[in-house]
Design an enzyme around this catalytic site. Structure first.
Site, PDB file in Angstrom:
ATOM      1  N   PRO A  31     -72.605  65.023  20.103  1.00 34.96           N
ATOM      2  CA  PRO A  31     -72.619  66.003  21.198  1.00 34.96           C
ATOM      3  C   PRO A  31     -74.048  66.356  21.634  1.00 34.96           C
ATOM      4  O   PRO A  31     -74.250  66.878  22.724  1.00 34.96           O
ATOM      5  CB  PRO A  31     -71.922  67.229  20.604  1.00 34.96           C
ATOM      6  CG  PRO A  31     -71.325  66.809  19.310  1.00 34.96           C
ATOM      7  CD  PRO A  31     -71.948  65.527  18.900  1.00 34.96           C
ATOM      8  N   GLU A  71     -70.303  67.222   9.595  1.00 31.10           N
ATOM      9  CA  GLU A  71     -71.194  67.921  10.533  1.00 31.10           C
ATOM     10  C   GLU A  71     -72.226  66.983  11.139  1.00 31.10           C
ATOM     11  O   GLU A  71     -73.078  67.402  11.925  1.00 31.10           O
ATOM     12  CB  GLU A  71     -71.906  69.083   9.828  1.00 31.10           C
ATOM     13  CG  GLU A  71     -70.977  70.156   9.278  1.00 31.10           C
ATOM     14  CD  GLU A  71     -70.039  70.736  10.335  1.00 31.10           C
ATOM     15  OE1 GLU A  71     -70.510  71.098  11.420  1.00 31.10           O
ATOM     16  OE2 GLU A  71     -68.817  70.803  10.065  1.00 31.10           O
ATOM     17  N   ARG A  98     -66.589  46.812  30.739  1.00 32.43           N
ATOM     18  CA  ARG A  98     -66.232  46.566  32.141  1.00 32.43           C
ATOM     19  C   ARG A  98     -67.387  45.948  32.924  1.00 32.43           C
ATOM     20  O   ARG A  98     -67.171  45.323  33.961  1.00 32.43           O
ATOM     21  CB  ARG A  98     -65.800  47.873  32.812  1.00 32.43           C
ATOM     22  CG  ARG A  98     -64.561  48.485  32.170  1.00 32.43           C
ATOM     23  CD  ARG A  98     -64.140  49.781  32.799  1.00 32.43           C
ATOM     24  NE  ARG A  98     -63.632  49.607  34.146  1.00 32.43           N
ATOM     25  CZ  ARG A  98     -64.311  49.774  35.255  1.00 32.43           C
ATOM     26  NH1 ARG A  98     -65.567  50.185  35.196  1.00 32.43           N
ATOM     27  NH2 ARG A  98     -63.774  49.563  36.422  1.00 32.43           N
ATOM     28  N   ASP A 104     -66.053  50.069  41.844  1.00 35.99           N
ATOM     29  CA  ASP A 104     -65.342  51.226  41.343  1.00 35.99           C
ATOM     30  C   ASP A 104     -66.053  52.524  41.690  1.00 35.99           C
ATOM     31  O   ASP A 104     -67.201  52.548  42.092  1.00 35.99           O
ATOM     32  CB  ASP A 104     -65.179  51.122  39.822  1.00 35.99           C
ATOM     33  CG  ASP A 104     -63.903  50.399  39.471  1.00 35.99           C
ATOM     34  OD1 ASP A 104     -62.879  50.716  40.096  1.00 35.99           O
ATOM     35  OD2 ASP A 104     -63.937  49.520  38.592  1.00 35.99           O
TER      36      ASP A 104
HETATM   37  C1  4H6 Z   1     -72.412  63.694  15.292  1.00 36.92           C
HETATM   38  C2  4H6 Z   1     -72.761  64.982  14.956  1.00 36.92           C
HETATM   39  C3  4H6 Z   1     -69.539  62.872  19.846  1.00 36.92           C
HETATM   40  C4  4H6 Z   1     -71.081  63.398  15.562  1.00 36.92           C
HETATM   41  C5  4H6 Z   1     -71.778  65.958  14.871  1.00 36.92           C
HETATM   42  C6  4H6 Z   1     -69.213  63.117  18.527  1.00 36.92           C
HETATM   43  C7  4H6 Z   1     -68.426  64.868  20.469  1.00 36.92           C
HETATM   44  C8  4H6 Z   1     -69.126  63.754  20.822  1.00 36.92           C
HETATM   45  C9  4H6 Z   1     -70.085  64.362  15.475  1.00 36.92           C
HETATM   46  C10 4H6 Z   1     -70.454  65.678  15.132  1.00 36.92           C
HETATM   47  C11 4H6 Z   1     -68.498  64.267  18.207  1.00 36.92           C
HETATM   48  C12 4H6 Z   1     -69.470  63.506  22.271  1.00 36.92           C
HETATM   49  C13 4H6 Z   1     -68.554  66.622  13.919  1.00 36.92           C
HETATM   50  C14 4H6 Z   1     -69.886  68.035  15.389  1.00 36.92           C
HETATM   51  C15 4H6 Z   1     -67.413  67.582  14.073  1.00 36.92           C
HETATM   52  C16 4H6 Z   1     -68.712  68.965  15.446  1.00 36.92           C
HETATM   53  C17 4H6 Z   1     -68.665  63.974  15.755  1.00 36.92           C
HETATM   54  N1  4H6 Z   1     -68.113  65.105  19.196  1.00 36.92           N
HETATM   55  N2  4H6 Z   1     -69.470  66.684  15.038  1.00 36.92           N
HETATM   56  N3  4H6 Z   1     -69.347  64.513  23.135  1.00 36.92           N
HETATM   57  N4  4H6 Z   1     -68.148  64.622  16.924  1.00 36.92           N
HETATM   58  O1  4H6 Z   1     -69.858  62.401  22.608  1.00 36.92           O
HETATM   59  O2  4H6 Z   1     -67.903  68.864  14.299  1.00 36.92           O
END
Ligand code: 4H6
Length: 237
Positions: A103, A130, A168, A183
């Site tokens: 994220p 995490e 793609r 697209d």
């Molecule tokens: C890395 C670090 C990608 C991966 C933390 C992965 C959303 C996306 C994750 C986390 C993801 C995206 C673990 C943090 C679960 C929150 C795996 N979430 N998380 N938006 N989660 O690309 O708790």
């Protein structure tokens, strides 16, 4: 070896293969999506090779543990550096481009997907718990990518989305060579509405212009509808 004829060179170019290694704790996550439809055919045609690697297989401790408690305290667990490093060392070569799905990454766009489709070896690192010990990320990861501003339970679904959108753009994957370019998003607009048979469905007619056979007018109508949709839903585009 004799020189290739121009038509053969074209074919050689078309056989631009992409190797994708996906490192995660749940390799079975990917079995469904990668064994259907376009991604399945792309692999059968030899345009892409996808390998699924279980990070747990590389843990050097007796219980194959891959997570531990975070330094500094707090909730949840962190992926230990050792198994991730060993898995990466197993797959990485001189051409590898390592992506961490998180994220905290830069948001994926069509432009980024097109760029990644030109790499020869993508290594996708999926976070669980995490996330992964920062020292691995600093040393081993080329790029951090997010698929959007929301949190998933792990990085596997994000990796599936990235693979789909990258594939793609690999030449030969879509039937029509320019399909990916035509697209939505390539023109900076959302797509126009689409209609098929029957002409009247539950009392509602297909817009008459689409039956007119006037291709210039049809193109104009589609452009207008795409523009209106974009203004309503995504004025930021
Ligand atoms: C890395 C670090 C990608 C991966 C933390 C992965 C959303 C996306 C994750 C986390 C993801 C995206 C673990 C943090 C679960 C929150 C795996 N979430 N998380 N938006 N989660 O690309 O708790």
């Amino acid at each position: 070896m004799r020189r290739l004829l121009p038509s053969e060179k074209q074919k050689e170019k078309q056989k631009l293969r992409v190797l994708i290694d996906i490192l995660s704790l749940f390799p079975r996550y990917f079995i469904g999506p990668f064994n259907e439809s376009i991604i399945k055919r792309a692999q059968e045609k030899g345009l892409v090779t996808i390998r699924l690697i279980n990070i747990r297989d590389f843990a050097d401790n007796r219980h194959h543990r891959v997570d531990d408690r975070p330094y500094g305290g707090g909730p949840g667990m962190v992926m230990m550096p050792q198994p991730v490093k060993a898995a990466l060392r197993d797959v990485k070569g001189s051409q590898s481009h390592v992506i961490y799905l998180t994220p905290q990454g830069r948001t994926l766009t069509a432009e980024k997907s097109r760029q990644l489709s030109r790499e020869t070896h993508l290594v996708l690192l999926c976070g669980h718990y995490e996330g992964i010990d920062q020292r691995i990320l600093d040393r081993e990861v080329d790029e951090e990518i997010s698929i959007g501003d929301y949190v998933l339970t792990n990085g596997c679904l994000a990796a599936i989305v990235l693979v789909d959108s990258v594939i793609r753009f690999v030449p030969g994957v879509l039937g029509h060579p320019l399909a990916a370019e035509e697209d939505s998003f390539e023109k900076g607009l959302l797509d126009c509405p689409h209609y098929t048979h029957p002409e009247v469905f539950e009392g509602e007619r297909v817009p008459p212009i689409l039956l007119s056979g006037n291709h210039q007018e049809i193109a104009k109508w589609r452009q207008e509808r795409a523009l209106k949709k974009t203004k309503d839903i995504r004025p930021d585009l």
